[in-house]
Design a protein around this motif. Sequence first.
Motif, PDB file in Angstrom:
ATOM      1  N   GLN A  17       0.818  -1.220   0.000  1.00 51.26           N
ATOM      2  CA  GLN A  17       0.000   0.000   0.000  1.00 51.26           C
ATOM      3  C   GLN A  17       0.849   1.266   0.000  1.00 51.26           C
ATOM      4  O   GLN A  17       0.324   2.365  -0.112  1.00 51.26           O
ATOM      5  CB  GLN A  17      -0.945   0.001   1.196  1.00 51.26           C
ATOM      6  CG  GLN A  17      -1.957  -1.119   1.161  1.00 51.26           C
ATOM      7  CD  GLN A  17      -2.940  -1.012   2.313  1.00 51.26           C
ATOM      8  OE1 GLN A  17      -3.270   0.085   2.765  1.00 51.26           O
ATOM      9  NE2 GLN A  17      -3.404  -2.142   2.800  1.00 51.26           N
ATOM     10  N   HIS A  18       2.151   1.113   0.163  1.00 57.22           N
ATOM     11  CA  HIS A  18       3.087   2.227   0.214  1.00 57.22           C
ATOM     12  C   HIS A  18       2.728   3.248   1.293  1.00 57.22           C
ATOM     13  O   HIS A  18       2.719   4.457   1.058  1.00 57.22           O
ATOM     14  CB  HIS A  18       3.215   2.917  -1.140  1.00 57.22           C
ATOM     15  CG  HIS A  18       3.723   2.018  -2.218  1.00 57.22           C
ATOM     16  ND1 HIS A  18       4.775   1.156  -2.028  1.00 57.22           N
ATOM     17  CD2 HIS A  18       3.331   1.834  -3.495  1.00 57.22           C
ATOM     18  CE1 HIS A  18       5.009   0.487  -3.126  1.00 57.22           C
ATOM     19  NE2 HIS A  18       4.138   0.862  -4.040  1.00 57.22           N
ATOM     20  N   ILE A  19       2.438   2.729   2.501  1.00 57.95           N
ATOM     21  CA  ILE A  19       2.188   3.596   3.653  1.00 57.95           C
ATOM     22  C   ILE A  19       2.911   3.029   4.868  1.00 57.95           C
ATOM     23  O   ILE A  19       3.226   1.846   4.931  1.00 57.95           O
ATOM     24  CB  ILE A  19       0.683   3.758   3.974  1.00 57.95           C
ATOM     25  CG1 ILE A  19       0.053   2.404   4.310  1.00 57.95           C
ATOM     26  CG2 ILE A  19      -0.057   4.459   2.867  1.00 57.95           C
ATOM     27  CD1 ILE A  19      -1.344   2.508   4.880  1.00 57.95           C
ATOM     28  N   PHE A  20       3.169   3.904   5.802  1.00 58.99           N
ATOM     29  CA  PHE A  20       3.686   3.497   7.095  1.00 58.99           C
ATOM     30  C   PHE A  20       2.496   3.189   7.999  1.00 58.99           C
ATOM     31  O   PHE A  20       1.511   3.933   8.007  1.00 58.99           O
ATOM     32  CB  PHE A  20       4.508   4.617   7.737  1.00 58.99           C
ATOM     33  CG  PHE A  20       5.741   4.989   6.969  1.00 58.99           C
ATOM     34  CD1 PHE A  20       6.897   4.228   7.075  1.00 58.99           C
ATOM     35  CD2 PHE A  20       5.755   6.113   6.160  1.00 58.99           C
ATOM     36  CE1 PHE A  20       8.047   4.584   6.384  1.00 58.99           C
ATOM     37  CE2 PHE A  20       6.890   6.477   5.464  1.00 58.99           C
ATOM     38  CZ  PHE A  20       8.036   5.705   5.567  1.00 58.99           C
ATOM     39  N   THR A  21       2.582   2.105   8.742  1.00 55.59           N
ATOM     40  CA  THR A  21       1.550   1.787   9.731  1.00 55.59           C
ATOM     41  C   THR A  21       2.232   1.665  11.085  1.00 55.59           C
ATOM     42  O   THR A  21       3.368   1.200  11.176  1.00 55.59           O
ATOM     43  CB  THR A  21       0.813   0.482   9.398  1.00 55.59           C
ATOM     44  OG1 THR A  21       1.750  -0.604   9.368  1.00 55.59           O
ATOM     45  CG2 THR A  21       0.098   0.572   8.062  1.00 55.59           C
ATOM     46  N   SER A  37       3.916   9.668   4.707  1.00 56.36           N
ATOM     47  CA  SER A  37       5.229  10.304   4.833  1.00 56.36           C
ATOM     48  C   SER A  37       5.625  10.288   6.304  1.00 56.36           C
ATOM     49  O   SER A  37       4.783  10.064   7.183  1.00 56.36           O
ATOM     50  CB  SER A  37       5.183  11.752   4.337  1.00 56.36           C
ATOM     51  OG  SER A  37       4.397  12.545   5.210  1.00 56.36           O
ATOM     52  N   VAL A  38       6.881  10.550   6.560  1.00 53.88           N
ATOM     53  CA  VAL A  38       7.349  10.583   7.944  1.00 53.88           C
ATOM     54  C   VAL A  38       6.615  11.676   8.716  1.00 53.88           C
ATOM     55  O   VAL A  38       6.165  11.464   9.843  1.00 53.88           O
ATOM     56  CB  VAL A  38       8.879  10.793   8.002  1.00 53.88           C
ATOM     57  CG1 VAL A  38       9.344  11.012   9.436  1.00 53.88           C
ATOM     58  CG2 VAL A  38       9.602   9.607   7.383  1.00 53.88           C
ATOM     59  N   GLU A  39       6.455  12.834   8.100  1.00 51.64           N
ATOM     60  CA  GLU A  39       5.774  13.950   8.764  1.00 51.64           C
ATOM     61  C   GLU A  39       4.328  13.578   9.105  1.00 51.64           C
ATOM     62  O   GLU A  39       3.849  13.845  10.209  1.00 51.64           O
ATOM     63  CB  GLU A  39       5.808  15.199   7.878  1.00 51.64           C
ATOM     64  CG  GLU A  39       7.182  15.786   7.662  1.00 51.64           C
ATOM     65  CD  GLU A  39       8.016  15.031   6.619  1.00 51.64           C
ATOM     66  OE1 GLU A  39       7.448  14.264   5.801  1.00 51.64           O
ATOM     67  OE2 GLU A  39       9.250  15.191   6.642  1.00 51.64           O
ATOM     68  N   GLU A  40       3.633  12.973   8.135  1.00 55.18           N
ATOM     69  CA  GLU A  40       2.249  12.583   8.371  1.00 55.18           C
ATOM     70  C   GLU A  40       2.175  11.491   9.442  1.00 55.18           C
ATOM     71  O   GLU A  40       1.305  11.524  10.313  1.00 55.18           O
ATOM     72  CB  GLU A  40       1.611  12.078   7.071  1.00 55.18           C
ATOM     73  CG  GLU A  40       0.138  11.718   7.234  1.00 55.18           C
ATOM     74  CD  GLU A  40      -0.482  11.213   5.945  1.00 55.18           C
ATOM     75  OE1 GLU A  40      -1.718  11.133   5.910  1.00 55.18           O
ATOM     76  OE2 GLU A  40       0.251  10.888   4.979  1.00 55.18           O
ATOM     77  N   LEU A  41       3.092  10.550   9.405  1.00 56.57           N
ATOM     78  CA  LEU A  41       3.121   9.479  10.392  1.00 56.57           C
ATOM     79  C   LEU A  41       3.317  10.036  11.797  1.00 56.57           C
ATOM     80  O   LEU A  41       2.605   9.656  12.729  1.00 56.57           O
ATOM     81  CB  LEU A  41       4.245   8.498  10.053  1.00 56.57           C
ATOM     82  CG  LEU A  41       4.361   7.286  10.958  1.00 56.57           C
ATOM     83  CD1 LEU A  41       3.211   6.333  10.705  1.00 56.57           C
ATOM     84  CD2 LEU A  41       5.690   6.592  10.730  1.00 56.57           C
ATOM     85  N   GLU A  42       4.258  10.957  11.959  1.00 53.64           N
ATOM     86  CA  GLU A  42       4.502  11.568  13.270  1.00 53.64           C
ATOM     87  C   GLU A  42       3.266  12.325  13.754  1.00 53.64           C
ATOM     88  O   GLU A  42       2.892  12.225  14.927  1.00 53.64           O
ATOM     89  CB  GLU A  42       5.703  12.508  13.205  1.00 53.64           C
ATOM     90  CG  GLU A  42       7.008  11.780  13.040  1.00 53.64           C
ATOM     91  CD  GLU A  42       8.193  12.704  12.815  1.00 53.64           C
ATOM     92  OE1 GLU A  42       8.001  13.857  12.342  1.00 53.64           O
ATOM     93  OE2 GLU A  42       9.325  12.278  13.107  1.00 53.64           O
ATOM     94  N   ARG A  43       2.647  13.068  12.872  1.00 53.84           N
ATOM     95  CA  ARG A  43       1.443  13.823  13.223  1.00 53.84           C
ATOM     96  C   ARG A  43       0.312  12.876  13.632  1.00 53.84           C
ATOM     97  O   ARG A  43      -0.352  13.084  14.646  1.00 53.84           O
ATOM     98  CB  ARG A  43       1.015  14.708  12.052  1.00 53.84           C
ATOM     99  CG  ARG A  43      -0.196  15.580  12.360  1.00 53.84           C
ATOM    100  CD  ARG A  43      -0.599  16.476  11.193  1.00 53.84           C
ATOM    101  NE  ARG A  43      -1.004  15.701  10.023  1.00 53.84           N
ATOM    102  CZ  ARG A  43      -0.345  15.659   8.869  1.00 53.84           C
ATOM    103  NH1 ARG A  43       0.766  16.348   8.690  1.00 53.84           N
ATOM    104  NH2 ARG A  43      -0.791  14.935   7.864  1.00 53.84           N
ATOM    105  N   GLU A  44       0.103  11.821  12.861  1.00 56.05           N
ATOM    106  CA  GLU A  44      -0.978  10.882  13.155  1.00 56.05           C
ATOM    107  C   GLU A  44      -0.716  10.091  14.434  1.00 56.05           C
ATOM    108  O   GLU A  44      -1.655   9.744  15.154  1.00 56.05           O
ATOM    109  CB  GLU A  44      -1.217   9.951  11.968  1.00 56.05           C
ATOM    110  CG  GLU A  44      -1.797  10.666  10.759  1.00 56.05           C
ATOM    111  CD  GLU A  44      -3.076  11.435  11.078  1.00 56.05           C
ATOM    112  OE1 GLU A  44      -3.963  10.888  11.756  1.00 56.05           O
ATOM    113  OE2 GLU A  44      -3.181  12.601  10.649  1.00 56.05           O
ATOM    114  N   PHE A  45       0.538   9.824  14.718  1.00 55.75           N
ATOM    115  CA  PHE A  45       0.898   9.169  15.979  1.00 55.75           C
ATOM    116  C   PHE A  45       0.480  10.054  17.149  1.00 55.75           C
ATOM    117  O   PHE A  45      -0.213   9.609  18.077  1.00 55.75           O
ATOM    118  CB  PHE A  45       2.400   8.882  16.010  1.00 55.75           C
ATOM    119  CG  PHE A  45       2.929   8.408  17.338  1.00 55.75           C
ATOM    120  CD1 PHE A  45       2.400   7.305  17.975  1.00 55.75           C
ATOM    121  CD2 PHE A  45       3.991   9.069  17.943  1.00 55.75           C
ATOM    122  CE1 PHE A  45       2.908   6.858  19.190  1.00 55.75           C
ATOM    123  CE2 PHE A  45       4.508   8.640  19.145  1.00 55.75           C
ATOM    124  CZ  PHE A  45       3.969   7.538  19.770  1.00 55.75           C
TER     125      PHE A  45
END
Length: 111
Positions: A17-21, A37-45
């Motif tokens: 899926q080309h996403i970080f989970t 993206s790393v930025e989106e992953l950090e924000r969603e975390f």
Amino acid sequence: MMNYKGYIGKVEFDDEQHIFTGEVINTRAVITFQGSSVEELEREFRNSVDDYIEWCKEDGVEPEKPYSGRFNVRIYPQLHQRAAVGAKMLGISLNSFLIKSLEDELNLMHI
């Protein structure tokens, strides 16, 4: 690994899926997050942790704290005796001996 307000997130990349989970790994509560993206992953975390804390507040329950620093361990009597003797030989408490042993082992694992 990621850390926010004491909650630790473990991240994997889904190459299909080309996403970080990610998932918070130091609570029994299920807290997940994802991002492309790393930025989106950090924000969603951070958002997932904040959402969990807010949900608990609205529900009138105490958020599960990431580990209290206390746990019970059941070991066989011979190991208990060896650990107690080892602690005495080092001139430290059994508790300090176990902390040192855990730290040494986790350091070998780079955790």
